[in-house]
Design a protein around this motif. Sequence first.
Motif, PDB file in Angstrom:
ATOM      1  N   MET A  29       3.995  11.875  12.379  1.00 11.14           N
ATOM      2  CA  MET A  29       4.870  12.827  13.062  1.00 11.14           C
ATOM      3  C   MET A  29       4.322  14.243  12.980  1.00 11.14           C
ATOM      4  SD  MET A  29       8.824  11.513  12.665  1.00 11.14           S
ATOM      5  CE  MET A  29       9.050  12.052  10.980  1.00 11.14           C
ATOM      6  N   MET A  30       3.692  14.592  11.857  1.00 10.00           N
ATOM      7  CA  MET A  30       3.084  15.916  11.747  1.00 10.00           C
ATOM      8  C   MET A  30       1.949  16.087  12.749  1.00 10.00           C
ATOM      9  SD  MET A  30       0.847  17.644   8.714  1.00 10.00           S
ATOM     10  CE  MET A  30      -0.627  16.876   9.410  1.00 10.00           C
ATOM     11  N   ILE A  31       1.108  15.053  12.904  1.00 11.02           N
ATOM     12  CA  ILE A  31       0.009  15.125  13.869  1.00 11.02           C
ATOM     13  C   ILE A  31       0.564  15.330  15.275  1.00 11.02           C
ATOM     14  CG2 ILE A  31      -1.856  13.828  14.960  1.00 11.02           C
ATOM     15  CD1 ILE A  31      -2.350  12.448  12.298  1.00 11.02           C
ATOM     16  N   GLY A  32       1.583  14.555  15.648  1.00  9.66           N
ATOM     17  CA  GLY A  32       2.164  14.697  16.974  1.00  9.66           C
ATOM     18  C   GLY A  32       2.728  16.087  17.215  1.00  9.66           C
ATOM     19  N   LEU A  33       3.449  16.623  16.237  1.00 11.86           N
ATOM     20  CA  LEU A  33       4.038  17.955  16.397  1.00 11.86           C
ATOM     21  C   LEU A  33       2.958  19.027  16.496  1.00 11.86           C
ATOM     22  CD1 LEU A  33       7.160  19.493  14.974  1.00 11.86           C
ATOM     23  CD2 LEU A  33       5.030  20.617  14.336  1.00 11.86           C
ATOM     24  N   MET A  34       1.926  18.954  15.657  1.00 16.53           N
ATOM     25  CA  MET A  34       0.879  19.970  15.677  1.00 16.53           C
ATOM     26  C   MET A  34       0.054  19.890  16.962  1.00 16.53           C
ATOM     27  SD  MET A  34      -0.521  20.471  11.789  1.00 16.53           S
ATOM     28  CE  MET A  34      -1.471  21.894  12.338  1.00 16.53           C
ATOM     29  N   LEU A  35      -0.175  18.689  17.467  1.00 17.61           N
ATOM     30  CA  LEU A  35      -0.883  18.564  18.744  1.00 17.61           C
ATOM     31  C   LEU A  35      -0.057  19.148  19.882  1.00 17.61           C
ATOM     32  CD1 LEU A  35      -2.507  15.014  18.549  1.00 17.61           C
ATOM     33  CD2 LEU A  35      -3.670  17.226  18.519  1.00 17.61           C
ATOM     34  N   ALA A  36       1.254  18.900  19.852  1.00 22.24           N
ATOM     35  CA  ALA A  36       2.127  19.498  20.865  1.00 22.24           C
ATOM     36  C   ALA A  36       2.083  21.015  20.768  1.00 22.24           C
ATOM     37  CB  ALA A  36       3.558  18.986  20.691  1.00 22.24           C
TER      38      ALA A  36
ATOM     39  N   LEU B 122       3.610  25.817  11.253  1.00 19.27           N
ATOM     40  CA  LEU B 122       3.663  25.538   9.818  1.00 19.27           C
ATOM     41  C   LEU B 122       5.085  25.203   9.371  1.00 19.27           C
ATOM     42  CD1 LEU B 122       1.286  28.145   8.109  1.00 19.27           C
ATOM     43  CD2 LEU B 122       1.027  25.667   8.195  1.00 19.27           C
ATOM     44  N   ILE B 123       6.062  25.975   9.828  1.00 19.93           N
ATOM     45  CA  ILE B 123       7.449  25.724   9.419  1.00 19.93           C
ATOM     46  C   ILE B 123       7.972  24.432  10.039  1.00 19.93           C
ATOM     47  CG2 ILE B 123       9.814  26.593   9.530  1.00 19.93           C
ATOM     48  CD1 ILE B 123       8.676  29.422   9.391  1.00 19.93           C
ATOM     49  N   GLY B 124       7.773  24.277  11.354  1.00 18.37           N
ATOM     50  CA  GLY B 124       8.194  23.038  11.996  1.00 18.37           C
ATOM     51  C   GLY B 124       7.481  21.830  11.422  1.00 18.37           C
ATOM     52  N   GLY B 125       6.181  21.979  11.137  1.00 17.82           N
ATOM     53  CA  GLY B 125       5.422  20.891  10.538  1.00 17.82           C
ATOM     54  C   GLY B 125       5.916  20.548   9.149  1.00 17.82           C
ATOM     55  N   GLY B 126       6.268  21.586   8.364  1.00 11.67           N
ATOM     56  CA  GLY B 126       6.780  21.332   7.019  1.00 11.67           C
ATOM     57  C   GLY B 126       8.082  20.553   7.039  1.00 11.67           C
TER      58      GLY B 126
ATOM     59  N   ILE C  18       0.850  -1.183   0.000  1.00 10.36           N
ATOM     60  CA  ILE C  18       0.000   0.000   0.000  1.00 10.36           C
ATOM     61  C   ILE C  18       0.891   1.240   0.000  1.00 10.36           C
ATOM     62  CG2 ILE C  18      -1.712   1.343   1.323  1.00 10.36           C
ATOM     63  CD1 ILE C  18      -2.818  -1.268   2.366  1.00 10.36           C
ATOM     64  N   PRO C  19       0.616   2.212  -0.869  1.00 10.83           N
ATOM     65  CA  PRO C  19       1.433   3.436  -0.879  1.00 10.83           C
ATOM     66  C   PRO C  19       1.289   4.212   0.425  1.00 10.83           C
ATOM     67  CG  PRO C  19      -0.492   3.684  -2.287  1.00 10.83           C
ATOM     68  CD  PRO C  19      -0.445   2.244  -1.886  1.00 10.83           C
ATOM     69  N   ARG C  20       2.328   4.922   0.799  1.00  9.27           N
ATOM     70  CA  ARG C  20       2.269   5.765   1.984  1.00  9.27           C
ATOM     71  C   ARG C  20       2.678   7.189   1.593  1.00  9.27           C
ATOM     72  NH1 ARG C  20       6.797   2.274   5.273  1.00  9.27           N
ATOM     73  NH2 ARG C  20       8.459   2.322   3.711  1.00  9.27           N
ATOM     74  N   MET C  21       3.032   8.012   2.536  1.00  9.18           N
ATOM     75  CA  MET C  21       3.374   9.413   2.320  1.00  9.18           C
ATOM     76  C   MET C  21       2.121  10.286   2.283  1.00  9.18           C
ATOM     77  SD  MET C  21       6.533  10.545  -0.154  1.00  9.18           S
ATOM     78  CE  MET C  21       5.585  10.814  -1.639  1.00  9.18           C
ATOM     79  N   GLY C  22       1.002   9.770   2.811  1.00  4.59           N
ATOM     80  CA  GLY C  22      -0.226  10.555   2.841  1.00  4.59           C
ATOM     81  C   GLY C  22      -0.129  11.801   3.692  1.00  4.59           C
ATOM     82  N   GLY C  23       0.854  11.853   4.602  1.00  8.66           N
ATOM     83  CA  GLY C  23       1.023  13.035   5.426  1.00  8.66           C
ATOM     84  C   GLY C  23       1.313  14.291   4.619  1.00  8.66           C
ATOM     85  N   VAL C  24       1.872  14.127   3.426  1.00 13.67           N
ATOM     86  CA  VAL C  24       2.136  15.286   2.572  1.00 13.67           C
ATOM     87  C   VAL C  24       0.818  15.948   2.174  1.00 13.67           C
ATOM     88  CG1 VAL C  24       3.131  16.058   0.385  1.00 13.67           C
ATOM     89  CG2 VAL C  24       4.286  14.285   1.725  1.00 13.67           C
ATOM     90  N   GLY C  25      -0.164  15.145   1.801  1.00 14.80           N
ATOM     91  CA  GLY C  25      -1.476  15.693   1.467  1.00 14.80           C
ATOM     92  C   GLY C  25      -2.134  16.358   2.661  1.00 14.80           C
ATOM     93  N   MET C  26      -1.972  15.761   3.843  1.00 13.45           N
ATOM     94  CA  MET C  26      -2.533  16.344   5.060  1.00 13.45           C
ATOM     95  C   MET C  26      -1.898  17.702   5.362  1.00 13.45           C
ATOM     96  SD  MET C  26      -2.595  12.887   7.405  1.00 13.45           S
ATOM     97  CE  MET C  26      -3.321  13.698   8.834  1.00 13.45           C
ATOM     98  N   TYR C  27      -0.593  17.780   5.200  1.00 15.43           N
ATOM     99  CA  TYR C  27       0.094  19.050   5.469  1.00 15.43           C
ATOM    100  C   TYR C  27      -0.359  20.135   4.493  1.00 15.43           C
ATOM    101  CZ  TYR C  27       3.760  22.541   5.920  1.00 15.43           C
ATOM    102  OH  TYR C  27       4.436  23.723   6.090  1.00 15.43           O
TER     103      TYR C  27
END
Length: 386
Positions: free
Chosen positions: A248-255, A94-98, A55-64
Amino acid sequence: MTPVTTAGLPIREYILVGLIAATLTFLLTGVIRRLAIRLGAIANPRARDVHVIPIPRMGGVGMYLGVVCGMAMAHQLPVLRRAFDFSLDPVGVLIGGGVIVLIGALDDRFEIDAWTKLAGQVMCAGILVIFGVQWNVFWVPWGGNGDALGSVVTLDNNQGGLLMVLLVVLLVNALNFVDGLDGLAAGLGFIAAAATCAFSLGLLNSQGGDVGVYPPALIAATLAGACLGFLPHNFQPAKIFMGDSGSMMIGLMLAGATTSASGKINYTRFGGSDALALLSPLLVVVAVLFLPVLDLLMAVVRRTRRGESPFAADKMHLHHRLLEIGHSQRRAVLLIYLWAGLLGFGAVSMTLFDTTAVLWIVGAGLVLAGIVSVIPRLRSRNQGVS
């Protein structure tokens, strides 16, 4: 905290921003899926995995990208622009998440080693600290004088920055570890972000429209939208995984959101006898992320006791145990949603409504969730006896 009212709160604007993030995430994830296949960012089945086909991954890019679009829309709305005019928190996130999405995307494609990812996580946490996203004050229930309940500990920049780094690393890895079933991390991210947004709106109401509360509500609203928009692609059977770029993006943004809401709260607005209000920031942070963090801590203890690396993989996470009991993938995910929702929104509700009523409702819900969780095991024991 006073009972929340909707008058004067920009609830519609936050809903609009969340829906923009959800819509763009949903549309862009299909494009990212095709890109991931072309780049070879594919999750091939391993012994510890539940999925049985690549299954392809990297869906976090679309979420960001969905989060970025939601933030851009907020910047164009006169009411929500206050989140940018008086604070650098959204820009820092936004910058840290990117950066953390870029690190996660590289891992989704090339599988970076755990220590390199940890270094990247610390660096991204440092970006948040540079933009002022850190804990400045912290309430503790001791050391009070006279009628004061507890005391407020003021943190210097080094202490607040270190606490922020620890929180980011903890939440990033907690969401990464829990991302083991289709739709699980995205659903937990949505629940945690929605609860944090609700808590921030309660703060906005109780603090008379304080502009300092606009950033956490905005960060949480856009994250909730991104998670919601990703779920149709990711719920079982998943068409794409979010990968480390998403978890990792979800964790950082929640923090970032929880720190922006709780780390800078004005404790002087609360009375000395209002214990729940004083505890509410920490209570909400703990409750909305209780399950992922508990799963992470248990995994670290379990692996270190066996003499293994804390980052070593196994099949003993919470979701694996639910599958072992006899739940299907979908039922296991929905059960974890139920537990997380009860804890997260229960904690938020106690800061907004009558505490006794909320405790009764949440208590009944937890009992029901516990019964439903163990039904397959009880059924198998009964069948064994018969």
